[in-house]
Scaffold this motif. Structure first.
Motif, mmCIF file in Angstrom:
data_model
loop_
_atom_site.group_PDB
_atom_site.id
_atom_site.type_symbol
_atom_site.label_atom_id
_atom_site.label_comp_id
_atom_site.label_asym_id
_atom_site.label_seq_id
_atom_site.Cartn_x
_atom_site.Cartn_y
_atom_site.Cartn_z
ATOM 1 N N LEU A 150 -11.333 14.983 24.865
ATOM 2 C CA LEU A 150 -12.778 15.151 25.026
ATOM 3 C C LEU A 150 -13.167 16.606 24.837
ATOM 4 C CD1 LEU A 150 -11.759 12.932 27.455
ATOM 5 C CD2 LEU A 150 -14.226 12.629 27.484
ATOM 6 N N GLN A 151 -14.325 16.773 24.224
ATOM 7 C CA GLN A 151 -14.926 18.091 24.064
ATOM 8 C C GLN A 151 -16.412 17.958 24.353
ATOM 9 O OE1 GLN A 151 -14.992 19.883 20.073
ATOM 10 N NE2 GLN A 151 -14.219 21.759 20.999
ATOM 11 N N ASP A 152 -16.901 18.785 25.271
ATOM 12 C CA ASP A 152 -18.293 18.697 25.702
ATOM 13 C C ASP A 152 -18.615 17.282 26.193
ATOM 14 O OD1 ASP A 152 -20.785 19.696 26.269
ATOM 15 O OD2 ASP A 152 -21.578 19.375 24.257
ATOM 16 N N TYR A 153 -17.696 16.719 26.961
ATOM 17 C CA TYR A 153 -17.830 15.388 27.567
ATOM 18 C C TYR A 153 -17.888 14.265 26.537
ATOM 19 C CZ TYR A 153 -19.243 18.318 31.534
ATOM 20 O OH TYR A 153 -19.299 19.281 32.510
ATOM 21 N N GLN A 154 -17.535 14.529 25.302
ATOM 22 C CA GLN A 154 -17.553 13.512 24.257
ATOM 23 C C GLN A 154 -16.127 13.256 23.765
ATOM 24 O OE1 GLN A 154 -20.490 11.902 23.127
ATOM 25 N NE2 GLN A 154 -21.399 12.988 24.862
ATOM 26 N N THR A 155 -15.791 11.989 23.588
ATOM 27 C CA THR A 155 -14.467 11.632 23.095
ATOM 28 C C THR A 155 -14.390 11.896 21.597
ATOM 29 O OG1 THR A 155 -14.261 9.894 24.767
ATOM 30 C CG2 THR A 155 -12.765 9.787 22.890
ATOM 31 N N ILE A 156 -13.424 12.710 21.194
ATOM 32 C CA ILE A 156 -13.248 12.988 19.772
ATOM 33 C C ILE A 156 -11.975 12.349 19.226
ATOM 34 C CG2 ILE A 156 -14.545 15.146 19.919
ATOM 35 C CD1 ILE A 156 -11.852 16.636 19.762
ATOM 36 N N TYR A 157 -11.143 11.819 20.128
ATOM 37 C CA TYR A 157 -9.893 11.200 19.689
ATOM 38 C C TYR A 157 -9.380 10.320 20.821
ATOM 39 C CZ TYR A 157 -4.912 10.856 18.332
ATOM 40 O OH TYR A 157 -3.664 10.412 18.007
ATOM 41 N N THR A 158 -8.833 9.162 20.472
ATOM 42 C CA THR A 158 -8.189 8.324 21.477
ATOM 43 C C THR A 158 -7.042 7.572 20.830
ATOM 44 O OG1 THR A 158 -8.550 6.599 23.177
ATOM 45 C CG2 THR A 158 -9.749 6.365 21.107
ATOM 46 N N ARG A 159 -6.000 7.363 21.603
ATOM 47 C CA ARG A 159 -4.817 6.662 21.091
ATOM 48 C C ARG A 159 -4.104 5.976 22.246
ATOM 49 N NH1 ARG A 159 0.745 7.609 20.335
ATOM 50 N NH2 ARG A 159 1.586 6.598 18.466
ATOM 51 N N GLU A 160 -3.677 4.751 22.006
ATOM 52 C CA GLU A 160 -2.919 3.997 23.002
ATOM 53 C C GLU A 160 -1.479 3.819 22.532
ATOM 54 O OE1 GLU A 160 -4.859 0.293 23.666
ATOM 55 O OE2 GLU A 160 -6.691 1.187 24.462
ATOM 56 N N GLN A 161 -0.556 3.815 23.493
ATOM 57 C CA GLN A 161 0.829 3.513 23.165
ATOM 58 C C GLN A 161 1.435 2.681 24.288
ATOM 59 O OE1 GLN A 161 1.799 7.901 23.313
ATOM 60 N NE2 GLN A 161 3.728 7.115 24.140
ATOM 61 N N LEU A 162 2.400 1.837 23.935
ATOM 62 C CA LEU A 162 3.025 0.967 24.921
ATOM 63 C C LEU A 162 4.071 1.744 25.710
ATOM 64 C CD1 LEU A 162 3.421 -2.362 22.913
ATOM 65 C CD2 LEU A 162 1.758 -1.815 24.693
ATOM 66 N N PHE A 163 3.664 2.226 26.845
ATOM 67 C CA PHE A 163 4.563 2.915 27.783
ATOM 68 C C PHE A 163 3.823 3.037 29.096
ATOM 69 C CE2 PHE A 163 5.783 6.729 30.101
ATOM 70 C CZ PHE A 163 7.134 6.495 30.275
ATOM 71 N N GLY A 164 4.561 2.879 30.198
ATOM 72 C CA GLY A 164 3.898 3.027 31.490
ATOM 73 C C GLY A 164 4.855 2.946 32.663
ATOM 74 N N GLY A 165 4.287 2.792 33.833
ATOM 75 C CA GLY A 165 5.054 2.803 35.073
ATOM 76 C C GLY A 165 6.034 1.657 35.197
ATOM 77 N N ASN A 166 5.840 0.585 34.419
ATOM 78 C CA ASN A 166 6.788 -0.529 34.473
ATOM 79 C C ASN A 166 8.180 -0.113 34.009
ATOM 80 O OD1 ASN A 166 4.934 -2.280 35.511
ATOM 81 N ND2 ASN A 166 4.760 -3.569 33.692
ATOM 82 N N HIS A 167 8.233 0.937 33.195
ATOM 83 C CA HIS A 167 9.531 1.456 32.757
ATOM 84 C C HIS A 167 10.353 1.878 33.971
ATOM 85 C CE1 HIS A 167 12.175 3.476 29.719
ATOM 86 N NE2 HIS A 167 12.481 4.217 30.772
ATOM 87 N N LEU A 168 9.710 2.534 34.924
ATOM 88 C CA LEU A 168 10.398 2.960 36.147
ATOM 89 C C LEU A 168 10.744 1.756 37.018
ATOM 90 C CD1 LEU A 168 11.416 5.112 38.109
ATOM 91 C CD2 LEU A 168 9.061 5.389 38.928
ATOM 92 N N THR A 169 9.823 0.824 37.133
ATOM 93 C CA THR A 169 10.069 -0.382 37.929
ATOM 94 C C THR A 169 11.280 -1.139 37.402
ATOM 95 O OG1 THR A 169 7.690 -0.574 38.347
ATOM 96 C CG2 THR A 169 9.037 -2.496 38.823
ATOM 97 N N GLU A 170 11.361 -1.293 36.087
ATOM 98 C CA GLU A 170 12.480 -2.019 35.489
ATOM 99 C C GLU A 170 13.800 -1.293 35.709
ATOM 100 O OE1 GLU A 170 11.180 -2.349 31.487
ATOM 101 O OE2 GLU A 170 9.666 -3.893 31.934
#
Length: 352
Positions: free
Chosen positions: A208-228
């Motif tokens: 974000l720049q000046d409260y506006q989103t200029i880029y977004t990206r999702e990837q498959l990774f998260g806390g479940n990695h630790l749980t597993e």
């Protein structure tokens, strides 16, 4: 139903993720907000997969339980679709058109910008202001999402006894919540702020720049990695591993053998996400990182990222300047705050 219905009365924000339902209810007094209620309830595995609702009955029942746990009486609700399911484009349109004229014109021209049949998508728009260097044109943000995604979220709210007033986009909910935290940083909003929301299964990077989103990206990774990893190492069920992760009681080797390596993996994922941004833009550095999601609360993660990347890191807390009602347990809210940014941004839709 459009993607972003206009300003309404007080609404409750509901963030439906792959692992749970998060609820935030806010009120506003002048320019100050108060947390009226909040609650988080887990979803059974498979009822929501990568933020797509698979089991309406189960999800609606969990929403009912979440509303009951929060003791929330507000029936108007806002939910969000993931940014990856939304197509957005800024287009120029003749200035001076009324909303009805603009809607008609966009409907006629939308097929130029949307690679799906128009009867399969929900379309909405928002005027951004005058086009640069041309007073006869205005910039309009066009957003489109598969109608099924919007209708499923509306249906699950209705089945839970709520009134779906807003279907928003997660990135815009983050934008809305960000100013609640910027003031305490004493930073220039025009600098680049990287919001990294690490959920159970998906990590979302928003720049974000000046409260506006200029880029977004999702990837498959998260806390479940630790749980597993906890499951496999200590022979626990998924539920037991999740409980042990949050409440403790694991063997002495847990920190050095499991948690510290996981923090290194998180750092690698953050670094990789930022590199994707740098390689697709003219930037080679962000000014601040805000860590959100449940993983953000892991002890020592923020300082580790700040030290290794040499970038200021803050843990997200949209409620840091808010008062709380008597229904809210402040210590529980403080623990959950980093994972409630989207829900908080949705709850603000009634006021902004």
């Amino acid at each position: 139903m459009g993607l972003f219905k206009r300003k309404t009365k007080q609404i409750v924000g509901l963030d439906i993720s792959s692992t749970g339902v998060k609820l935030v209810e806010l009120s506003r007094h002048g320019s100050d907000y108060q947390v009226e209620s909040f609650a988080i309830k887990s979803l059974p595995v498979g009822s929501v997969v990568e933020k797509n609702i698979n089991d309406i009955d189960t999800v609606s029942n969990i929403i009912k339980q979440t509303v009951t746990a929060a003791r929330c009486r507000v029936k108007n609700a806002a939910v969000a679709v993931a940014g990856s399911s939304v197509i957005t484009k800024v287009i120029n349109m003749p200035a001076g058109l009324s909303d009805d004229e603009l809607e008609s014109q966009i409907t006629i021209e939308a097929d130029q910008y949307i690679p799906f049949p128009l009867d399969e998508v929900s379309i909405d728009f928002e005027v951004q202001g005058q086009a640069e260097g041309n007073s006869d044109q205005m910039q309009v943000l066009l957003a489109a999402c598969r109608r099924e995604n919007v209708e499923l979220r509306s249906a699950v709210l209705e089945q839970a006894g709520l009134h779906p007033k807003v279907v928003d986009v997660e990135a815009y909910a983050v934008e809305r919540a960000l100013p609640l935290m910027i003031d305490d940083w004493e930073v220039d909003a025009e600098q680049l702020i990287a919001v990294i929301d690490i959920g159970a299964t998906v990590t979302t990077l928003s720049i974000l720049q000046d409260y506006q989103t200029i880029y977004t990206r999702e990837q498959l990774f998260g806390g479940n990695h630790l749980t597993e990893e906890i499951q496999h190492r200590y022979g626990l069920s998924p539920a037991e591993a999740e409980l042990a992760k949050s409440q403790g009681g694991l063997p002495d080797d847990y920190v050095n053998e499991v948690l510290e390596p996981f923090k290194d993996i998180v750092l690698q994922q953050i670094t990789r996400s930022l590199q994707f941004f740098y390689s697709s833009s003219d930037y080679n550095q962000v000014d601040h990182i805000m860590l959100a999601g449940g993983v953000a609360n892991i002890e020592g993660l923020g300082p580790l990222v700040q030290e290794r990347l040499n970038i200021l890191v803050t843990i997200a807390n949209p409620f840091m300047n808010m008062s709380t009602s008597s229904k809210v347990n402040e210590s529980d809210l403080a623990v959950a705050a980093s994972s409630l940014m989207i829900a908080a941004g949705l709850a603000m839709r009634g006021f902004v």
